[in-house]
Design a protein around this motif. Structure first.
Motif, PDB file in Angstrom:
ATOM      1  N   MET A   1      -2.946 -14.578  -5.552  1.00 56.31           N
ATOM      2  CA  MET A   1      -3.129 -13.348  -4.778  1.00 56.31           C
ATOM      3  C   MET A   1      -2.895 -12.116  -5.660  1.00 56.31           C
ATOM      4  O   MET A   1      -1.870 -12.024  -6.329  1.00 56.31           O
ATOM      5  CB  MET A   1      -2.124 -13.373  -3.620  1.00 56.31           C
ATOM      6  N   ARG A   2      -3.854 -11.210  -5.688  1.00 61.35           N
ATOM      7  CA  ARG A   2      -3.656  -9.994  -6.483  1.00 61.35           C
ATOM      8  C   ARG A   2      -3.113  -8.911  -5.559  1.00 61.35           C
ATOM      9  O   ARG A   2      -3.806  -8.436  -4.693  1.00 61.35           O
ATOM     10  CB  ARG A   2      -4.989  -9.524  -7.069  1.00 61.35           C
ATOM     11  N   THR A   3      -1.870  -8.571  -5.736  1.00 61.11           N
ATOM     12  CA  THR A   3      -1.340  -7.554  -4.825  1.00 61.11           C
ATOM     13  C   THR A   3      -0.751  -6.354  -5.549  1.00 61.11           C
ATOM     14  O   THR A   3       0.053  -5.638  -5.013  1.00 61.11           O
ATOM     15  CB  THR A   3      -0.281  -8.131  -3.867  1.00 61.11           C
ATOM     16  N   GLN A   4      -1.127  -6.155  -6.812  1.00 62.39           N
ATOM     17  CA  GLN A   4      -0.679  -4.915  -7.425  1.00 62.39           C
ATOM     18  C   GLN A   4      -1.453  -3.757  -6.814  1.00 62.39           C
ATOM     19  O   GLN A   4      -2.388  -3.966  -6.051  1.00 62.39           O
ATOM     20  CB  GLN A   4      -0.826  -4.932  -8.960  1.00 62.39           C
ATOM     21  N   ASN A   5      -1.073  -2.532  -7.181  1.00 56.05           N
ATOM     22  CA  ASN A   5      -1.755  -1.389  -6.579  1.00 56.05           C
ATOM     23  C   ASN A   5      -3.226  -1.362  -6.936  1.00 56.05           C
ATOM     24  O   ASN A   5      -3.594  -1.605  -8.077  1.00 56.05           O
ATOM     25  CB  ASN A   5      -1.099  -0.092  -7.041  1.00 56.05           C
ATOM     26  N   SER A   6      -4.052  -1.067  -5.924  1.00 52.22           N
ATOM     27  CA  SER A   6      -5.494  -1.018  -6.179  1.00 52.22           C
ATOM     28  C   SER A   6      -5.804   0.189  -7.044  1.00 52.22           C
ATOM     29  O   SER A   6      -6.749   0.205  -7.794  1.00 52.22           O
ATOM     30  CB  SER A   6      -6.248  -0.923  -4.864  1.00 52.22           C
ATOM     31  N   GLY A   7      -4.970   1.204  -6.910  1.00 49.09           N
ATOM     32  CA  GLY A   7      -5.188   2.414  -7.685  1.00 49.09           C
ATOM     33  C   GLY A   7      -4.565   2.271  -9.050  1.00 49.09           C
ATOM     34  O   GLY A   7      -3.490   2.777  -9.318  1.00 49.09           O
ATOM     35  N   ASN A   8      -5.237   1.525  -9.930  1.00 53.46           N
ATOM     36  CA  ASN A   8      -4.700   1.360 -11.265  1.00 53.46           C
ATOM     37  C   ASN A   8      -5.184   2.501 -12.144  1.00 53.46           C
ATOM     38  O   ASN A   8      -6.282   2.475 -12.670  1.00 53.46           O
ATOM     39  CB  ASN A   8      -5.145   0.008 -11.814  1.00 53.46           C
ATOM     40  N   VAL A   9      -4.332   3.514 -12.298  1.00 51.91           N
ATOM     41  CA  VAL A   9      -4.759   4.690 -13.054  1.00 51.91           C
ATOM     42  C   VAL A   9      -4.887   4.337 -14.533  1.00 51.91           C
ATOM     43  O   VAL A   9      -5.618   4.960 -15.287  1.00 51.91           O
ATOM     44  CB  VAL A   9      -3.757   5.852 -12.851  1.00 51.91           C
ATOM     45  N   ARG A  10      -4.174   3.269 -14.976  1.00 54.95           N
ATOM     46  CA  ARG A  10      -4.180   2.922 -16.396  1.00 54.95           C
ATOM     47  C   ARG A  10      -5.540   2.460 -16.893  1.00 54.95           C
ATOM     48  O   ARG A  10      -5.874   2.638 -18.052  1.00 54.95           O
ATOM     49  CB  ARG A  10      -3.190   1.796 -16.674  1.00 54.95           C
ATOM     50  N   PRO A 338       4.577  10.133   0.128  1.00 55.19           N
ATOM     51  CA  PRO A 338       3.676   9.161  -0.511  1.00 55.19           C
ATOM     52  C   PRO A 338       3.877   7.729  -0.016  1.00 55.19           C
ATOM     53  O   PRO A 338       3.188   6.819  -0.470  1.00 55.19           O
ATOM     54  CB  PRO A 338       4.089   9.260  -1.991  1.00 55.19           C
ATOM     55  N   HIS A 339       4.788   7.521   0.900  1.00 53.70           N
ATOM     56  CA  HIS A 339       5.143   6.166   1.333  1.00 53.70           C
ATOM     57  C   HIS A 339       4.001   5.434   2.026  1.00 53.70           C
ATOM     58  O   HIS A 339       3.229   6.024   2.771  1.00 53.70           O
ATOM     59  CB  HIS A 339       6.301   6.209   2.330  1.00 53.70           C
ATOM     60  N   GLU A 340       3.977   4.121   1.821  1.00 53.55           N
ATOM     61  CA  GLU A 340       3.063   3.310   2.625  1.00 53.55           C
ATOM     62  C   GLU A 340       3.694   3.141   4.011  1.00 53.55           C
ATOM     63  O   GLU A 340       4.902   3.326   4.173  1.00 53.55           O
ATOM     64  CB  GLU A 340       2.798   1.976   1.922  1.00 53.55           C
ATOM     65  N   PHE A 341       2.859   2.783   4.986  1.00 50.83           N
ATOM     66  CA  PHE A 341       3.365   2.817   6.360  1.00 50.83           C
ATOM     67  C   PHE A 341       4.396   1.728   6.669  1.00 50.83           C
ATOM     68  O   PHE A 341       5.197   1.886   7.580  1.00 50.83           O
ATOM     69  CB  PHE A 341       2.205   2.775   7.367  1.00 50.83           C
ATOM     70  N   THR A 373      -2.445  -0.312   4.298  1.00 50.15           N
ATOM     71  CA  THR A 373      -2.540  -1.550   3.516  1.00 50.15           C
ATOM     72  C   THR A 373      -1.721  -1.469   2.222  1.00 50.15           C
ATOM     73  O   THR A 373      -1.802  -2.371   1.384  1.00 50.15           O
ATOM     74  CB  THR A 373      -4.005  -1.822   3.143  1.00 50.15           C
ATOM     75  N   GLY A 374      -0.970  -0.395   2.042  1.00 49.74           N
ATOM     76  CA  GLY A 374      -0.149  -0.235   0.840  1.00 49.74           C
ATOM     77  C   GLY A 374      -0.979  -0.001  -0.411  1.00 49.74           C
ATOM     78  O   GLY A 374      -0.468  -0.089  -1.520  1.00 49.74           O
ATOM     79  N   ASP A 375      -2.289   0.258  -0.232  1.00 45.70           N
ATOM     80  CA  ASP A 375      -3.189   0.542  -1.353  1.00 45.70           C
ATOM     81  C   ASP A 375      -3.142  -0.577  -2.405  1.00 45.70           C
ATOM     82  O   ASP A 375      -3.224  -0.312  -3.598  1.00 45.70           O
ATOM     83  CB  ASP A 375      -2.810   1.882  -2.004  1.00 45.70           C
ATOM     84  N   ARG A 376      -3.009  -1.818  -1.940  1.00 41.93           N
ATOM     85  CA  ARG A 376      -2.917  -2.955  -2.861  1.00 41.93           C
ATOM     86  C   ARG A 376      -4.293  -3.504  -3.201  1.00 41.93           C
ATOM     87  O   ARG A 376      -5.249  -3.296  -2.476  1.00 41.93           O
ATOM     88  CB  ARG A 376      -2.104  -4.097  -2.240  1.00 41.93           C
ATOM     89  N   ASP A 377      -4.294  -4.270  -4.263  1.00 40.75           N
ATOM     90  CA  ASP A 377      -5.532  -4.903  -4.685  1.00 40.75           C
ATOM     91  C   ASP A 377      -5.699  -6.236  -3.937  1.00 40.75           C
ATOM     92  O   ASP A 377      -5.723  -7.307  -4.534  1.00 40.75           O
ATOM     93  CB  ASP A 377      -5.450  -5.137  -6.195  1.00 40.75           C
ATOM     94  N   TRP A 378      -5.781  -6.162  -2.634  1.00 42.53           N
ATOM     95  CA  TRP A 378      -5.867  -7.366  -1.801  1.00 42.53           C
ATOM     96  C   TRP A 378      -7.218  -8.059  -1.996  1.00 42.53           C
ATOM     97  O   TRP A 378      -8.226  -7.406  -2.232  1.00 42.53           O
ATOM     98  CB  TRP A 378      -5.771  -7.009  -0.304  1.00 42.53           C
TER      99      TRP A 378
END
Ligand SMILES: O=P(O)(O)OC[C@H]1O[C@](O)(CO)[C@@H](O)[C@@H]1O
Ligand SMILES: [Mn+2]
Length: 443
Positions: A1-10, A338-341, A373-378
């Motif tokens: 499961m890929r659950t790191q942030n979907s917003g990978n600025v790197r 900035p918190h996720e819900f 959804t916590g902006d994750r890479d689901w």
């Protein structure tokens, strides 16, 4: 499961990276320009003090833009607002999560965090300069889209008033058909945000009702019938029969989108599907086009003052709903953190408790979806309920057009098919979802 942030600025090819590299500095430049253009107004209102405030705010924001562009560490907030401590604590949380003890910086943090942080720093520039402390740097854009969408607003108000006057004892099927239309108009109203276009015109110019049929195929998940069932169940329940159903609408953008939400709120109350509608907005200007209390009141006043008969009739009705308490406007600092819900029960327990009293919560827009959804890479097939990670104050539904790299609850293969046909399907704003979740009943 890929659950790191979907917003990978790197990653230099990610949408997140491009947003931080290109879109955010453009937005900052426009803010600086707006403040500068208002110099004479500040002088007229506050004399020399106003001009000095303008200069200080501009120098603060230019420095901020430079910090962003050169990937400097993010700085703690230095103002003294109600949410300052919460922001600085959150920054520390980000810092503690850094693997290599590097400082949290613009291109080395989760996208959701840095993007929210930029809007809060813009507000810091304004609040640190009290003579211009209540200046809304995004006001001009918001009023402009409202005026540019006049035609569509008139269509929509006319349609609503006609539906309401023609409906004498409607059967359930007729009611459902109308409900579906107003829900979808509110859904597609979310196309009109100004953040995705860095403030460029994004207004609605054609009849919103007529475009619905051709847009249907772009709704990737459509749980409208479950939303309807939830409302119907409430009608039949003894408890809600007594007090009437309460719907909470977590607003997103001002301009045309806000009108679509007010129209939906009007319909729900006027046909008796809800007894009370509570609108939730932002407590300071946010993501270019989001609704604040001032925008909310201004929009209703403008609608009332229109020369167009049906439009002004809507405005008058909305004002009445507010006066009678059938409608109400609320804001809470949590919506601009900035918190996720899923953090809400611990970080904003009062808001969570308040929302638990709702019978249906409608979350508008893309940013709310990212926070849900916590902006994750689901994986795209992960159920919506799972991506919410315990956030379950009441039955809830997301009405969102896709503008960021996160999408859950799809059928197996659907996401892959879309990617092969249209690589930017998650960010081009063409697609939408109506995604519903109902917490299981307590035993
Ligand atoms: O107004 P919305 O629908 O929340 O969209 C906000 C926009 O800002 C973003 O955060 C991108 O900058 C996207 O999620 C979206 O494009
Ligand atoms: Mn928005």
């Amino acid at each position: 499961m890929r659950t790191q942030n979907s917003g990978n600025v790197r990653s230099s090819r990610s949408f997140a990276y491009l947003t931080v590299r290109d879109r955010l500095p453009t937005i900052l430049t426009k803010v600086i320009d707006t403040i500068h253009r208002n110099k004479n107004n500040f002088f007229e209102e506050h004399g020399e003090e106003g001009v000095n405030a303008e200069k200080r705010a501009i120098s603060f924001l230019s420095k901020l833009r430079n910090e962003l562009q050169t990937d400097k560490p993010v700085l703690p907030l230095s103002d003294d607002a109600e949410d300052t401590v919460a922001w600085n604590e959150y920054m520390q949380r980000q810092q503690d999560m850094m693997e290599d003890r590097q400082p949290v910086s613009w291109f080395k943090s989760p996208w959701l965090y840095v993007e929210c942080y930029m809007y809060r720093r813009i507000q810091e520039a304004v609040w640190l300069n009290p003579p211009i402390g209540d200046f809304d740097v995004f006001k001009e854009g918001k009023t402009q889209t409202f005026f540019e969408s006049q035609q569509a607003i008139m269509f929509l108000c006319t349609h609503l008033r006609e539906v309401l006057t023609s409906m004498d004892n409607p059967n359930e099927k007729q009611l459902f058909d109308h409900f579906l239309k107003f829900l979808q108009v509110s859904l597609w109203g979310n196309k009109c945000d100004l953040s995705i276009s860095a403030g460029q015109d994004n207004s609605q110019k054609i009849s919103p009702i007529e475009s619905l049929a051709s847009l249907q195929r772009f709704i990737l998940v459509d749980d409208s019938d479950q939303v309807w069932s939830a409302l119907m169940t409430l009608q039949g329940s003894r408890e809600t029969e007594k007090r009437g159903a309460r719907v909470d609408l977590i607003l997103d953008n001002a301009g045309f989108e806000l009108i679509t939400d007010l129209v939906l709120g009007d319909f729900l109350v006027s046909v008796g599907l809800a007894k009370e509608v509570r609108f939730h907005g932002k407590s300071f200007p946010w993501f270019v086009s989001d609704v604040t209390k001032k925008d909310f009141d201004w929009t209703i006043r403008q609608t009332m003052a229109s020369n167009h008969k049906q439009m002004s009739a809507c405005g008058v009705q909305w004002k009445r709903f507010l006066k009678e308490g059938v409608w109400s406007y609320h804001d809470h600092r949590f919506w601009t953190l900035p918190h996720e819900f899923c953090d809400m029960p611990t970080d904003a327990a009062d808001l969570y408790t308040d929302l638990q009293g709702s019978d249906l919560i409608l979350f508008k827009g893309d940013l709310n979806y990212r926070k849900l959804t916590g902006d994750r890479d689901w994986e795209h097939t992960v159920p919506f309920a799972r991506a919410l990670r315990g956030f379950r104050p009441a039955p809830l539904c997301s009405l969102r057009t896709l503008k960021a790299n996160v999408q859950v609850g799809l059928q197996p293969g659907h996401g892959e098919m879309l990617t092969s046909q249209e690589p930017d399907w998650m960010t081009n704003g063409k697609y939408a979802v109506v995604q519903f979740f109902c917490p299981p009943r307590e035993q």
